[in-house]
Design a protein around this motif. Structure first.
Motif, PDB file in Angstrom:
ATOM      1  N   GLY A 203      -6.178  29.556  39.974  1.00 46.34           N
ATOM      2  CA  GLY A 203      -5.147  30.617  40.263  1.00 46.34           C
ATOM      3  C   GLY A 203      -5.140  31.762  39.508  1.00 46.34           C
ATOM      4  N   PHE A 204      -5.266  31.495  38.302  1.00 45.34           N
ATOM      5  CA  PHE A 204      -5.097  32.630  37.364  1.00 45.34           C
ATOM      6  C   PHE A 204      -6.435  33.350  37.320  1.00 45.34           C
ATOM      7  N   ALA A 205      -7.585  33.033  37.362  1.00 41.03           N
ATOM      8  CA  ALA A 205      -8.770  33.691  37.542  1.00 41.03           C
ATOM      9  C   ALA A 205      -8.845  34.380  38.841  1.00 41.03           C
ATOM     10  N   ALA A 206      -8.400  33.836  39.921  1.00 43.42           N
ATOM     11  CA  ALA A 206      -8.252  34.538  41.186  1.00 43.42           C
ATOM     12  C   ALA A 206      -7.530  35.694  41.263  1.00 43.42           C
ATOM     13  N   LEU A 207      -6.119  35.720  40.443  1.00 41.30           N
ATOM     14  CA  LEU A 207      -5.329  36.632  40.427  1.00 41.30           C
ATOM     15  C   LEU A 207      -5.897  37.957  39.779  1.00 41.30           C
ATOM     16  N   THR A 208      -6.556  37.695  38.698  1.00 36.70           N
ATOM     17  CA  THR A 208      -7.381  38.780  38.086  1.00 36.70           C
ATOM     18  C   THR A 208      -8.246  39.486  38.801  1.00 36.70           C
ATOM     19  N   ALA A 251     -11.264  36.721  31.914  1.00 39.48           N
ATOM     20  CA  ALA A 251      -9.800  36.821  31.455  1.00 39.48           C
ATOM     21  C   ALA A 251      -9.139  35.434  31.029  1.00 39.48           C
ATOM     22  N   LEU A 252      -9.804  34.339  31.747  1.00 38.65           N
ATOM     23  CA  LEU A 252      -9.159  33.051  31.239  1.00 38.65           C
ATOM     24  C   LEU A 252      -9.747  32.752  29.851  1.00 38.65           C
ATOM     25  N   ASP A 253     -10.866  33.259  29.435  1.00 40.35           N
ATOM     26  CA  ASP A 253     -11.437  33.010  27.974  1.00 40.35           C
ATOM     27  C   ASP A 253     -10.305  33.657  27.231  1.00 40.35           C
ATOM     28  N   TYR A 254      -9.787  34.767  27.705  1.00 38.63           N
ATOM     29  CA  TYR A 254      -9.020  35.732  26.688  1.00 38.63           C
ATOM     30  C   TYR A 254      -7.717  35.059  26.310  1.00 38.63           C
ATOM     31  N   VAL A 255      -7.103  34.465  27.291  1.00 43.69           N
ATOM     32  CA  VAL A 255      -5.910  34.058  27.263  1.00 43.69           C
ATOM     33  C   VAL A 255      -5.860  32.534  26.478  1.00 43.69           C
ATOM     34  N   ARG A 256      -7.031  32.028  26.723  1.00 44.94           N
ATOM     35  CA  ARG A 256      -7.191  30.677  26.012  1.00 44.94           C
ATOM     36  C   ARG A 256      -7.664  30.681  24.544  1.00 44.94           C
ATOM     37  N   ILE A 257      -8.086  31.829  24.070  1.00 41.74           N
ATOM     38  CA  ILE A 257      -8.801  32.013  22.621  1.00 41.74           C
ATOM     39  C   ILE A 257      -7.809  31.758  21.707  1.00 41.74           C
ATOM     40  N   ARG A 258      -8.000  31.013  20.666  1.00 39.15           N
ATOM     41  CA  ARG A 258      -7.124  30.834  19.474  1.00 39.15           C
ATOM     42  C   ARG A 258      -7.557  31.278  18.320  1.00 39.15           C
ATOM     43  N   HIS A 259      -8.865  30.882  17.928  1.00 40.64           N
ATOM     44  CA  HIS A 259      -9.383  30.897  16.521  1.00 40.64           C
ATOM     45  C   HIS A 259      -9.941  32.415  16.378  1.00 40.64           C
ATOM     46  N   GLY A 260     -10.125  32.859  15.217  1.00 44.87           N
ATOM     47  CA  GLY A 260     -10.833  33.667  14.763  1.00 44.87           C
ATOM     48  C   GLY A 260     -10.033  35.058  14.724  1.00 44.87           C
ATOM     49  N   MET A 261      -8.939  34.894  14.830  1.00 44.36           N
ATOM     50  CA  MET A 261      -7.725  36.069  14.800  1.00 44.36           C
ATOM     51  C   MET A 261      -6.582  35.526  14.084  1.00 44.36           C
ATOM     52  N   GLY A 262      -5.990  36.261  12.934  1.00 48.18           N
ATOM     53  CA  GLY A 262      -4.887  35.751  12.435  1.00 48.18           C
ATOM     54  C   GLY A 262      -5.109  34.620  11.920  1.00 48.18           C
ATOM     55  N   ASP A 263      -3.891  33.666  11.962  1.00 50.41           N
ATOM     56  CA  ASP A 263      -4.050  32.345  11.458  1.00 50.41           C
ATOM     57  C   ASP A 263      -4.532  31.368  12.599  1.00 50.41           C
ATOM     58  N   GLY A 264      -5.160  31.751  13.552  1.00 49.87           N
ATOM     59  CA  GLY A 264      -5.674  30.879  14.598  1.00 49.87           C
ATOM     60  C   GLY A 264      -4.807  29.937  15.264  1.00 49.87           C
ATOM     61  N   SER A 265      -3.538  30.376  15.160  1.00 45.24           N
ATOM     62  CA  SER A 265      -2.339  29.211  15.698  1.00 45.24           C
ATOM     63  C   SER A 265      -2.032  29.809  17.185  1.00 45.24           C
ATOM     64  N   ASP A 266      -1.247  28.479  17.631  1.00 47.55           N
ATOM     65  CA  ASP A 266      -0.742  28.941  18.958  1.00 47.55           C
ATOM     66  C   ASP A 266       0.256  30.184  19.091  1.00 47.55           C
TER      67      ASP A 266
END
Length: 514
Positions: A203-208, A251-266
């Motif tokens: 649903g998320f991917a389809a919206l984008t 788009a899905l990868d963007y909102v799921r990505i967590r590591h590699g930026m800042g402290d890598g936290s949620d």
């Protein structure tokens, strides 16, 4: 007879001549009858178009209705906050990482795995329908998960100090347990959740895709290993630093990505998700909230939405979407519940968290404005909602007051404090015992939200559930020593407001934490 000429056999006994003249005469009369004015022709065309449009609209609504999935409301708690706990509407949005229904192709993993919630936020739509705020919950936030129904019909026991995302997994089913997450959020906030919406990967991917992509921003280049830290190598470049437009899998990868930026936290991921939703809203608003643009969005979304029965039809879903059209982007805010790290988990910060819920109950905006009014429901304005824009926090709530000390007149003083803030005091009397050191607010089934509101006026008051109905304030010695009421929150706490994002903010601002 001319050679080759065919003679048409006479019918009904008439001669060729008489048939010929009669036919011409009849055609002449018929021609006169068929002559229509331009107005009549236009009306006929309009009627035909209306029939076609109605048929098309009917087909669209049938299609959308066929797309929509609902969850069983029987799993909702019997001990819910009252419907008039706030004048606005509250919508719980859950991002599910369930792998059922073709989601494995987008999210990876096992199609038979249990459903989990990756994201959750509570959208408070103020009663004026011109302001809204979305409050995000870090998935590792430690909360109390109240009793929730299992697939066999039995109910779990209350679980304390448990991560909020575990509520969605109660029952260990592939589709998850949105009713349990709703119970947990209502128990945490004291706000009644009017609607719950679950969005999965598809649903998320389809919206984008439907909106033609969403503008996002990255503070640095990111690689495959940032998306999947278990990779042995860095892998290919998947995002470049700066602004870009993404849709579908990207788009899905963007909102799921967590590591590699800042402290890598949620926490950092929440900031990027808030920026993403803000950009998505910009795209939808710029295209116009009209049926022409909403129907393709609705078609894409409903294929992978699971909603509560209150949104379980196309007309209800579209009607709710249209009710948001007057909310300005700048007045659409995104905040995160007040939090702090507790080891590897996240704990809520008090009193900020309770002040946040109190401000939403009172329909106070980020900057303290009263955005109240009549609460809109499917059945029309709630008769218990106050129409006054300056209604106080206790409007519509009934309490009784007891003096739990030997100090005379204390119950009457507390009653005046409550009345001044809109409460209806049903009576004042002496408590059974007069040795109370602190003020105690007792509440019966379904009255926790009202008790929490009353407790705001008595610093240090404790809440106590009882079996008797109603809400009772038993004032203690602490109130006798300091009889002034606690200040009622008039705005969202500053530490929350200062970190808020507006839907019209620069997509490259405030994208990470740590």
């Amino acid at each position: 007879m001319v050679p080759g000429q065919q003679v048409t056999p006479a019918r009904h006994g008439g001669s060729a001549s008489s048939r010929s003249h009669g036919g011409r005469a009849r055609r002449g009369k018929a021609g006169t009858r068929r002559k229509r004015s331009p107005l009549r022709i236009a009306l006929l065309i309009a009627l035909a178009l209306l029939v076609l449009v109605a048929a098309g609209a009917g087909w669209v609504y049938l299609r959308l209705n066929g797309n929509i999935n609902t969850f069983d409301a029987g799993g909702l708690s019997d001990n819910r906050p009252p419907a008039d706990a706030s004048k606005g509407e509250n919508v719980l949005v859950i991002g599910s990482d369930a792998r059922t229904g073709g989601n494995t192709a987008l999210g990876g993993g096992d199609a038979n795995d249990i459903g989990r919630s990756d994201t959750a936020f509570l959208l408070h739509v103020y009663a004026d329908h011109k302001h809204a705020v979305a409050v995000s919950f870090p998935r590792d936030t430690l909360v109390t998960i109240p009793p929730c129904r299992l697939p066999d019909g039995s109910w779990t026991q209350t679980r304390t100090n448990t991560m909020i995302n575990e509520a969605y997994s109660v029952g260990l089913t592939a589709k998850g347990n949105p009713a349990c997450t709703q119970n947990t959020v209502e128990n945490l906030t004291g706000l009644r959740v009017d609607h719950t919406v679950v969005v999965d990967f598809k649903g998320f991917a389809a919206l984008t895709d439907v909106v033609g992509g969403v503008k996002v921003c990255l503070p640095k280049d990111l690689y495959q290993k940032d998306l999947n830290p278990k990779r042995a190598t860095r892998g290919k470049l998947i995002f470049t630093k700066g602004e870009q437009t993404v849709s579908g899998q990207k788009a899905l990868d963007y909102v799921r990505i967590r590591h590699g930026m800042g402290d890598g936290s949620d926490i950092g991921r929440i900031k990027r998700q808030q920026a993403f939703v803000a950009s998505l809203l910009k795209d939808v608003k710029s295209n116009g909230l009209t049926p022409t643009h909403l129907l393709p969005l609705a078609d894409a979304a409903t294929k992978s939405l699971t909603v509560d029965p209150g949104l379980g039809s196309a007309d209800k879903l579209i009607s709710f979407a249209m009710s948001l059209k007057n909310i300005d982007l700048h007045n659409t805010k995104f905040v995160t519940v007040p939090w702090r790290y507790q080891g590897a988990r996240v704990a809520l910060v008090q009193p900020d968290t309770d002040q946040l819920w109190a401000a939403l109950k009172a329909d106070r905006t980020i900057d303290g404005k009263d955005a109240g009014g009549k609460k809109q429901t499917d059945a029309g304005p709630s008769p218990s909602a106050s129409p006054s824009p300056d209604a106080t926090i206790g409007a519509g709530l009934r309490v009784s007051v007891y003096n739990g000390t030997t100090v005379p007149g204390l119950a009457a003083g507390a009653a005046r404090t409550l009345t001044a803030h809109g409460f209806t005091v049903t009576g004042t009397t002496t408590a059974r015992s007069q040795d109370h050191t602190t003020t105690r607010v007792e509440y019966g089934p379904g009255q926790k939200s009202a008790a929490e509101t009353a407790a705001l006026l008595f610093p240090g008051a404790e809440l106590a559930p009882v079996t008797a109905p109603g809400v009772s304030v038993v004032v203690g010695q602490a109130y006798a020593d300091h009889p002034s009421a606690a200040p009622v929150p008039t705005a969202i706490p500053s530490r929350v407001a200062d970190d808020a994002r507006s839907a019209d903010d620069d997509p490259c601002s405030n994208l990470s934490y740590g």
